[in-house]
Design a protein around this motif. Sequence first.
Motif, PDB file in Angstrom:
ATOM      1  N   PHE A 215      34.111  42.716  71.463  1.00 56.36           N
ATOM      2  CA  PHE A 215      34.894  43.405  69.842  1.00 56.36           C
ATOM      3  C   PHE A 215      36.448  43.548  70.212  1.00 56.36           C
ATOM      4  O   PHE A 215      36.812  43.445  68.314  1.00 56.36           O
ATOM      5  N   PHE A 216      37.150  43.223  70.977  1.00 54.62           N
ATOM      6  CA  PHE A 216      38.807  43.214  70.206  1.00 54.62           C
ATOM      7  C   PHE A 216      38.624  42.201  69.621  1.00 54.62           C
ATOM      8  O   PHE A 216      39.639  41.429  68.703  1.00 54.62           O
ATOM      9  N   VAL A 217      38.681  40.672  69.781  1.00 53.73           N
ATOM     10  CA  VAL A 217      38.220  39.176  69.405  1.00 53.73           C
ATOM     11  C   VAL A 217      37.673  39.561  67.962  1.00 53.73           C
ATOM     12  O   VAL A 217      38.260  39.309  67.284  1.00 53.73           O
ATOM     13  N   PHE A 218      36.600  40.280  67.643  1.00 46.59           N
ATOM     14  CA  PHE A 218      35.795  40.549  66.826  1.00 46.59           C
ATOM     15  C   PHE A 218      37.266  41.502  65.609  1.00 46.59           C
ATOM     16  O   PHE A 218      37.142  41.059  64.399  1.00 46.59           O
ATOM     17  N   ALA A 219      37.688  42.567  66.014  1.00 47.16           N
ATOM     18  CA  ALA A 219      38.273  43.386  65.339  1.00 47.16           C
ATOM     19  C   ALA A 219      39.890  42.356  64.849  1.00 47.16           C
ATOM     20  O   ALA A 219      39.950  42.660  63.856  1.00 47.16           O
ATOM     21  N   LEU A 220      40.205  41.678  66.212  1.00 42.26           N
ATOM     22  CA  LEU A 220      41.402  41.281  65.749  1.00 42.26           C
ATOM     23  C   LEU A 220      41.305  40.228  64.371  1.00 42.26           C
ATOM     24  O   LEU A 220      41.939  39.194  63.809  1.00 42.26           O
ATOM     25  N   SER A 221      39.966  39.613  64.212  1.00 46.57           N
ATOM     26  CA  SER A 221      40.066  38.552  63.450  1.00 46.57           C
ATOM     27  C   SER A 221      39.342  39.008  61.780  1.00 46.57           C
ATOM     28  O   SER A 221      39.158  37.989  61.303  1.00 46.57           O
ATOM     29  N   LEU A 222      39.511  40.648  61.936  1.00 48.86           N
ATOM     30  CA  LEU A 222      39.420  40.745  60.520  1.00 48.86           C
ATOM     31  C   LEU A 222      40.712  40.409  59.604  1.00 48.86           C
ATOM     32  O   LEU A 222      41.700  40.751  60.531  1.00 48.86           O
ATOM     33  N   ALA A 223      39.354  40.347  58.093  1.00 52.49           N
ATOM     34  CA  ALA A 223      40.846  40.135  57.304  1.00 52.49           C
ATOM     35  C   ALA A 223      42.180  39.000  58.293  1.00 52.49           C
ATOM     36  O   ALA A 223      41.301  38.399  58.911  1.00 52.49           O
TER      37      ALA A 223
ATOM     38  N   MET B 255      39.506  56.245  49.605  1.00 55.48           N
ATOM     39  CA  MET B 255      39.372  55.499  47.964  1.00 55.48           C
ATOM     40  C   MET B 255      38.326  54.684  47.942  1.00 55.48           C
ATOM     41  O   MET B 255      38.396  53.971  47.549  1.00 55.48           O
ATOM     42  N   GLY B 256      37.691  54.282  49.584  1.00 60.99           N
ATOM     43  CA  GLY B 256      36.304  53.346  49.169  1.00 60.99           C
ATOM     44  C   GLY B 256      36.506  52.180  49.428  1.00 60.99           C
ATOM     45  O   GLY B 256      35.731  51.250  49.221  1.00 60.99           O
ATOM     46  N   ASN B 257      37.481  51.497  49.776  1.00 65.34           N
ATOM     47  CA  ASN B 257      37.421  50.322  49.748  1.00 65.34           C
ATOM     48  C   ASN B 257      37.920  50.081  50.671  1.00 65.34           C
ATOM     49  O   ASN B 257      39.114  49.715  51.913  1.00 65.34           O
ATOM     50  N   PHE B 258      37.189  49.702  51.124  1.00 69.28           N
ATOM     51  CA  PHE B 258      36.615  49.009  53.149  1.00 69.28           C
ATOM     52  C   PHE B 258      36.829  47.618  53.158  1.00 69.28           C
ATOM     53  O   PHE B 258      37.827  47.860  54.769  1.00 69.28           O
ATOM     54  N   PRO B 259      37.317  46.500  52.940  1.00 72.68           N
ATOM     55  CA  PRO B 259      37.618  45.725  53.301  1.00 72.68           C
ATOM     56  C   PRO B 259      39.009  45.360  53.789  1.00 72.68           C
ATOM     57  O   PRO B 259      40.127  45.434  54.645  1.00 72.68           O
ATOM     58  N   LYS B 260      40.082  45.935  53.017  1.00 69.87           N
ATOM     59  CA  LYS B 260      41.298  46.750  53.215  1.00 69.87           C
ATOM     60  C   LYS B 260      41.686  47.778  54.339  1.00 69.87           C
ATOM     61  O   LYS B 260      42.135  47.857  54.942  1.00 69.87           O
TER      62      LYS B 260
ATOM     63  N   ASP C 281      43.390  46.453  57.938  1.00 76.08           N
ATOM     64  CA  ASP C 281      44.429  47.222  58.147  1.00 76.08           C
ATOM     65  C   ASP C 281      44.146  48.110  59.576  1.00 76.08           C
ATOM     66  O   ASP C 281      45.425  48.419  60.490  1.00 76.08           O
ATOM     67  N   THR C 282      42.476  48.507  59.829  1.00 71.79           N
ATOM     68  CA  THR C 282      42.623  48.956  61.262  1.00 71.79           C
ATOM     69  C   THR C 282      42.602  47.476  62.179  1.00 71.79           C
ATOM     70  O   THR C 282      43.646  47.770  63.548  1.00 71.79           O
ATOM     71  N   ALA C 283      42.541  46.639  61.933  1.00 73.40           N
ATOM     72  CA  ALA C 283      42.815  45.942  62.972  1.00 73.40           C
ATOM     73  C   ALA C 283      44.335  44.821  62.687  1.00 73.40           C
ATOM     74  O   ALA C 283      44.591  44.678  64.421  1.00 73.40           O
ATOM     75  N   HIS C 284      45.060  45.454  61.954  1.00 72.81           N
ATOM     76  CA  HIS C 284      46.990  45.188  62.653  1.00 72.81           C
ATOM     77  C   HIS C 284      46.710  46.289  63.145  1.00 72.81           C
ATOM     78  O   HIS C 284      47.676  46.435  64.062  1.00 72.81           O
TER      79      HIS C 284
ATOM     80  N   VAL D 291      33.927  52.740  58.597  1.00 73.28           N
ATOM     81  CA  VAL D 291      34.110  51.881  58.194  1.00 73.28           C
ATOM     82  C   VAL D 291      32.816  51.319  58.188  1.00 73.28           C
ATOM     83  O   VAL D 291      32.176  50.490  57.508  1.00 73.28           O
ATOM     84  N   LEU D 292      32.446  50.957  59.370  1.00 75.18           N
ATOM     85  CA  LEU D 292      31.330  49.469  59.952  1.00 75.18           C
ATOM     86  C   LEU D 292      29.578  50.160  59.555  1.00 75.18           C
ATOM     87  O   LEU D 292      28.841  49.491  59.185  1.00 75.18           O
ATOM     88  N   SER D 293      30.050  51.400  60.087  1.00 69.51           N
ATOM     89  CA  SER D 293      28.705  52.416  60.108  1.00 69.51           C
ATOM     90  C   SER D 293      28.475  52.070  58.224  1.00 69.51           C
ATOM     91  O   SER D 293      27.274  52.063  57.855  1.00 69.51           O
ATOM     92  N   GLN D 294      29.028  52.750  57.039  1.00 67.71           N
ATOM     93  CA  GLN D 294      28.970  53.024  55.743  1.00 67.71           C
ATOM     94  C   GLN D 294      28.822  51.534  55.631  1.00 67.71           C
ATOM     95  O   GLN D 294      28.054  51.667  54.358  1.00 67.71           O
ATOM     96  N   SER D 295      29.221  50.340  56.153  1.00 66.88           N
ATOM     97  CA  SER D 295      28.881  48.774  56.001  1.00 66.88           C
ATOM     98  C   SER D 295      27.965  48.479  56.444  1.00 66.88           C
ATOM     99  O   SER D 295      27.197  47.185  56.041  1.00 66.88           O
TER     100      SER D 295
END
Length: 204
Positions: A6-14, A131-136, A140-143, A161-165
């Motif tokens: 999971f952490f590998v995934f989270a840190l690979s965002l963005a 603001m509905g900007n899920f990618p950003k 930021d969450t990954a950071h 965010v992932l659930s909403q997406s």
Amino acid sequence: MPAMRFFVFALSLAVTSPLLAEEAKPGSPPPERIVEQKIPPLTPPDHELDLLFAQLKKERNPQAARLIADRITSSLFYSGSATVDMLMGNARKATEEKRFGAALDFLDQITLLAPGYAEGWNARASLHYQMGNFPKAMADTAHVLKLEPRHLGALSGLAAVLSQSGRDQQALAALEAYLDRYPADRDAQKRAIDLMIKLDGQRT
């Protein structure tokens, strides 16, 4: 999904800065040494957080666990900088008044002034989510999780965010990572169960 995956995934965002010594008068002896003033740390001592997270992981009483979680949140808000504290206050007020553009400006300044301050990135992630900007928000969450992998707000926010997406499997992994740190959170338990039921239904 295992927590490590999971952490590998989270840190690979963005500084330190030397104090200016008084200008020496002609004929006066040179100063013995230059005193340095260190800027206070922008995060609380790791040892204190380690103890709190250890207590939270063991606590099974929801009310007692909530008190520990609140202490963790308060500790993570500590910046050690009057400027950062002022900007955070301004951002919070602007967000409450729905002045999202102004709030974003304040939070942008915080991430530039104190890039190691996880709560600044987390506040901006929350604002992007509102603001509905899920990618950003995910970036930021990954950071945040890179700076503090145990950050409860970031893990819970990432799950939302992932659930909403529509990425339910990854949202469940985020919730599992959250519950590994905060097992007594009844709301998160319910969210995880609901996601598991939903995923099971999709497989049948």
